[in-house]
Enzyme design. Structure first.
Site, short mmCIF file in Angstrom:
data_model
loop_
_atom_site.label_atom_id
_atom_site.label_comp_id
_atom_site.label_asym_id
_atom_site.label_seq_id
_atom_site.Cartn_x
_atom_site.Cartn_y
_atom_site.Cartn_z
CB CYS A 433 3.53 0.27 -9.04
SG CYS A 433 3.89 -1.21 -8.12
CD GLU A 435 0.95 2.81 -5.97
OE1 GLU A 435 1.86 2.92 -6.82
OE2 GLU A 435 0.85 1.83 -5.22
#
Lengths: 792, 304
Positions: A433, A435
């Protein structure tokens, strides 16, 4: 608004072809099924080869699957390849864990979140052939035996992840893959074998087997395309060209743009087949595909329309792979995010703007399709062209929640601070998402664990006893009723964090070691720099960078709770510590006035109040610095992330009443950096100011801020320009990440009433986009409740 | 240093001038338009009142009020402003924040501190807009604030009804970077009936603005039954065009959201229903465009 580059202006006006409309529509028509085809093949290979080294076994199982799985080419496809014949199939992957499948296989069709069809004969084979063989051999079973009790003991505070699936969340070196192709990598591995022995030789041998499988897989597509050339509904010319491309890629690296896109897609399919993990991230596609695009365009071989069509075919492919999760996991990560994270724009090696025509083609593709995948990210920086930000704003205004924005001015320094080289930091990408990662040389293990600091605070106020179960869970630090000062509260919280920290780190270490032992990944290792050079698998520390990320959850609730105690209890003495303690124990039963006062009469995160926001910064800093004391199993560092994905709902259900006036089991703040919904009363600029007070260096694993806007702002050029100003301020405030939901409240309510009519309505859940109507009702309601900022 | 009673400081204002703006609402207005969207801005003094939809009926305020100024309503409470001593005890005990004071006395420096909070968002185009109430009704405070903004390099705009002494209007013209000038009704008799004042001063002040160097945008609120007629819009446009055809006109659609405020203040509100549709707004816009002016309204050009 226009760009000074005429090609870019043309790109921004390209139309979507009928081919793409047809392929897009088809995505929704086919029912999703759980698939045991690969599980069957893998089980056979494991049964027939007892005693082989596990990396060889894994390579052989992969090769057998690549040779034996059913494949399919759909009418109109220009980019081919999938890991199941059906679209959006849920793959059951025995090596990592089956106990949840054992419990849930019959219910996959009816569970509340992420339903899949299951065939009766598959259930039978699963129970009779597959499950019995894998009992005690899977990652999940092994870990349960080693640390199951410990994980259950600490789980409400420190939830350990990566225990029942292989490790994804990695950005492979697609550039290397495009340069070498499977045969180049195979040659390279063979050259290493000559000089290696023992485990190292085995490592290279695994890569050889995997690459043989990869080439064979591509050849199978070449043959299938050839055989379809005269079939009704297929165009002979297109099938012959596809056949040529697939046959070529089996032996040689790509040369044209079409070949390069197909080659990249094959890589992601292969990686998913090897590991069935979430997020093999393409990263900066507009950068490494650009030379192919430029060469074709200059040679007059590639029109802008054709280039867009190829990119859109790839985008649709990104939606063909979904990730089957347990129902528990699906509640945390709803809508099967698979994390094909593509990062556009950003800076180059010299720190100058790197956006190019492909960046705009990708934006146009997203503007048309608005699908959940890819997870489209735009890297923005102080010199981002005005038109790039304007186009990003227009696409955001379409409401798919994408592109999400990452701020080079915050991310690059935060990564360098963690020991990443400047060159690699400048070239960062995103996995999953939100990171942060370097490209092609890092195993970031970015979701090692989630640490629920709000639960730790609950325990700190109640002598380590869980308010929900009455069990002694943490350290005995006294109760709020006994505390004399605010400092007593802080001291107790510190002790609770310490109590769980060392236990959590030990578990993480054991999890990582089990991955190296049971799930070495030869194919993945061949496309992560460092592994080939060291002769070491990526799960064992072969990558150049070996980090582990642990999420601190949730700064808004910590800040609001501590601020309420500090002001209303210890400074103004409106309520005694004893009274508040009793109210928390009783979930504010009969104390509604106190609850409302705690909620409304103490300052809250998200309103640009500096001293209050410093509370969040202080505790996130403490958390981040504690992590720095530990080294992970691969010899790398731990660092903190500030995101929950959609876990704020289930994690909130684990937490009793809190002093911010939140009742027991209510959701925590969403996202990671967001305010608790409804508590940010001063609009988006004040929220951004509050967020910026948490030092971005602390969130080097990634942070997540959700903001919701009504669509009015995006309707005309003047509003879009204002939105660009907001983005410029976000860059200057050095906030790592922000994403925007742009949706009408009426639309969401209507979608709940008539889900059939809103099947393609996508909404930003957390760090990813999902179909609104496919989310469970409580998550839908939660999204509706989140703050929206109307203009004046 | 000058002070004024401020009833709101709205951040991320996107409708009152260019860019992202902080809008400062100053209490007190010489007009009393029947449709006023900010009725709490009509009078200068600060009053306590209740957002009745937030009231939970706990009566903590009634118990805390020594002046006995608060009485219970079926839904919410009413504060008797003649009895209220502004001690603030009720505000402190209200657990939901339903009771609130509609203005705070602030110095120029205090307002500047609020404005500075969003400095990073203003960029080249955004800045500060003084609104109300009526900013020219607090000339010393407003002019000092505009001067401070200018000193700080922040773009300034004022939103004004133009009902001020000409020399005061001239000073604002000098001090602000942009003037949003409201012209409501052209007919003097109707103007007097609906706003309580004659419009001669307003029109003559506009003439002065039209000749000046400070950019001006005319804004006409579209109030059903009052200002929203083709003839009124046309008359205003003709007047504007005769003075300076380069001045653009913005039509502001009727916004019914303020009705709740009237209820809270214990006032009657004009009986209006829905905002105008885009097609209706387009009719009014055409009436103004006929005089050769640049005319816009929100939602005019939908993004394709």
């Amino acid at each position: 608004m226009k760009s000074s580059n005429t090609s870019i202006n043309k790109i921004s006006e390209l139309m979507q072809s009928e081919r793409i409309s047809g392929l897009r529509a088809k995505l929704f028509l086919e029912e999703r099924y759980a698939s045991i085809e690969q599980a069957h093949i893998v089980t056979e290979v494991y049964k027939q080869n007892p005693g082989l080294p596990v990396n060889i076994l894994r390579a052989k199982a992969l090769k057998a699957a690549l040779l034996g799985m059913q494949i399919r080419i759909d009418q109109g496809e220009l980019i081919v390849g999938n890991r199941t014949a059906g679209i959006r199939g849920g793959v059951i992957f025995p090596e990592s864990g089956l106990s949840w499948v054992d419990n849930e296989i019959e219910n996959l069709k009816t569970r509340p979140q992420d339903k899949f069809g299951v065939r009766a004969e598959d259930i039978k084979e699963f129970r009779e052939e597959i499950l019995p063989f894998w009992k005690g051999r899977t990652l999940e079973d092994v870990l349960d035996e080693r640390i199951g009790d410990e994980m259950r003991l600490i789980g409400k505070v420190a939830k350990i992840n990566q225990t029942d699936h292989a490790q994804g969340h990695i950005c492979p070196d697609t550039k290397l893959w495009l340069k070498e192709g499977p045969s180049g990598i195979l040659k390279n591995a063979k050259a290493h074998i000559a000089a290696a022995s023992g485990e190292q030789a085995q490592f290279y041998e695994g890569i050889v087997i995997a690459m043989e499988g990869a080439s064979a897989f591509m050849n199978r597509y070449a043959e299938l395309a050839f055989s379809l050339k005269d079939s009704p509904g297929y165009k002979a010319e297109e099938m012959l060209e596809l056949s040529r491309i697939c046959a070529k890629l089996a032996k040689e690296p790509p040369e044209t743009f079409h070949e390069a896109v197909q080659s990249a897609w094959f890589l992601y399919v292969l990686l998913h087949m090897e590991s069935n993990a979430s997020s093999f991230s393409p990263g900066r596609m507009d950068q490494y595909l650009y030379p192919f695009y430029e060469k074709d365009k200059n040679a007059g071989r590639l029109s802008l329309d054709k280039a867009l069509e190829l990119v859109q075919c790839l985008f649709i492919k990104f939606n063909h792979i979904v990730y089957l999760r347990s129902s528990g996991s699906a509640r945390y990560f709803a809508g099967f995010p698979i994390g094909f994270n593509v990062a556009l724009g950003g800076v180059n090696k010299q720190g100058e703007d790197a956006s190019n025509e492909l960046s705009y083609l990708f934006l146009r593709a997203q503007e048309h399709l608005g699908l959940p995948q890819p997870n489209l990210s735009a890297r923005v920086h102080k010199d981002s062209p005005e038109y790039f930000l304007y186009r990003c704003s227009q696409v955001i205004g379409r409401g798919s929640g994408m592109p999400q924005l990452f701020n080079d001015e915050a991310v690059i320094p935060a990564l360098i601070n963690r020991g990443i080289s400047k060159e690699d930091a400048l070239n960062y990408a995103i996995v999953g998402c939100v990171e942060l990662t370097t490209m092609g040389n890092s195993l970031g293990w970015s979701d090692a664990a989630m640490f629920n600091m709000v639960k730790a605070l609950e325990l700190a106020l109640n002598d380590g006893v869980c308010l929900l179960s009455g069990k002694q869970m943490g350290a005995k630090t006294g109760t709020l009723a006994e505390f004399k000062t605010y400092e007593d509260v802080e001291a107790a919280l510190m002790k609770q964090i310490d109590f769980f920290f060392s236990r959590m780190i030990s578990c993480c270490e054991i999890v990582e070691k089990a991955h190296a032992e049971l799930l070495p990944s030869p194919l993945l290792s061949s496309v992560i720099q460092g592994c080939m050079e060291k002769g070491l698998d990526v799960t064992a520390g072969g990558a150049v960078y070996n980090l582990s990320g642990i999420q601190a959850i949730q700064c808004a609730n910590i800040e609001d709770s501590l601020a309420a105690l500090k002001t209303l209890v210890f400074e103004q003495k409106r309520f005694s510590p004893q009274a508040v303690h009793a109210a928390l124990v009783n979930n504010f039963e009969g104390e509604e006035l106190m609850r409302l006062t705690l909620l409304n009469k103490a300052p809250k995160y998200g309103n640009d109040v500096e001293w209050v926001d410093n509370i969040a910064n202080k505790w996130i800093g403490i958390f981040s610095k504690k992590l720095e004391q530990y080294t992970n199993a691969r010899g790398g560092i731990y660092h903190a992330g500030l995101y929950t994905v959609s876990a704020h709902v289930p994690m909130g259900q684990n937490v009793g009443a809190t002093p911010d006036g939140r009742s027991s089991r209510e959701p925590l703040a969403d996202g990671g950096m967001s305010a608790v919904y409804g508590r940010d009363m001063k609009g988006p600029t004040a929220l951004l100011k509050s967020v910026s007070r948490v030092d971005s260096h602390f969130g080097s694993n990634g942070t997540l801020l959700n903001m919701k806007f009504l669509p009015d702002l995006f309707m005309h050029e003047d509003g879009l320009k204002k939105f660009v100003s907001l983005i410029r301020a976000f860059v200057e405030l050095k906030i790592i990440h922000v994403q925007f939901n742009v949706v009408r409240l009426e639309d969401l309510l209507k979608a709940q009433e008539n889900p059939e009519q809103y099947r393609s309505l996508t909404i930003r859940v957390a760090g990813y986009t999902a179909y609104f109507t496919e989310l469970a009702r409580d998550l839908q309601n939660e999204i509706i409740k989140r703050t929206s900022y109307a203009s004046l | 240093m000058n002070t004024a009673n401020i009833f709101d400081i709205k951040r991320f204002g996107t409708n009152d001038g260019s860019g992202i703006r902080t809008v400062v609402f100053i209490k007190g207005c010489p007009l009393s338009c029947l449709w006023c969207h900010n009725p709490e801005g009509l009078f200068k003094e600060n009053r306590i009142w209740c957002m009745n939809n937030l009231c939970i009926g706990c009566e903590s305020c009634i118990a805390a009020c020594e002046a006995k100024a608060i009485t219970r309503l079926e839904r919410g409470v009413r504060v008797d402003h003649d009895v209220c001593t502004h001690c603030g005890a009720c505000l402190n005990v209200c657990p939901t924040g339903a009771l609130r004071v509609d203005g705070i006395k602030m110095s120029v420096a205090e307002v500047m501190a609020e404005i500075e909070k969003d400095r990073v968002f203003y960029g080249r185009e955004g800045g500060v807009t003084l609104s109300g109430g009526e900013c020219t009704a607090e000339p010393e405070f407003s002019l000092e604030l505009l001067k401070e903004c200018k000193k700080a390099g922040i773009h300034t705009a004022i939103e004004t009804c133009l009902f001020a002494k000409p020399e005061i209007m001239a000073a604002f013209m000098e001090a602000a970077d942009l003037i949003l000038a409201d012209l409501k009704l052209f007919d003097p008799k109707l103007h007097k009936e609906a706003t309580g004042v004659d419009n001669a001063l307003i029109l003559s002040n506009f003439e002065m603005l039209a000749k000046g160097a400070t950019p001006v945008i005319v804004r006409i609120p579209m109030i059903p039954g009052y200002t929203a007629s083709v003839s009124n819009v046309s008359q205003i446009a003709e007047f504007v065009a005769s003075k300076n055809p380069k001045i653009p006109i913005e039509l502001l659609n009727y916004n019914p959201l303020c009705e709740g405020k009237y209820y809270a203040l214990g006032k009657e509100f004009i009986n209006c229903t829905e905002p105008f549709s885009q097609k209706e707004m387009e009719v009014f816009a055409c009436a103004a465009r006929a005089h050769g002016l640049n005319v816009s309204y929100e939602g005019m050009k939908e993004q394709k």
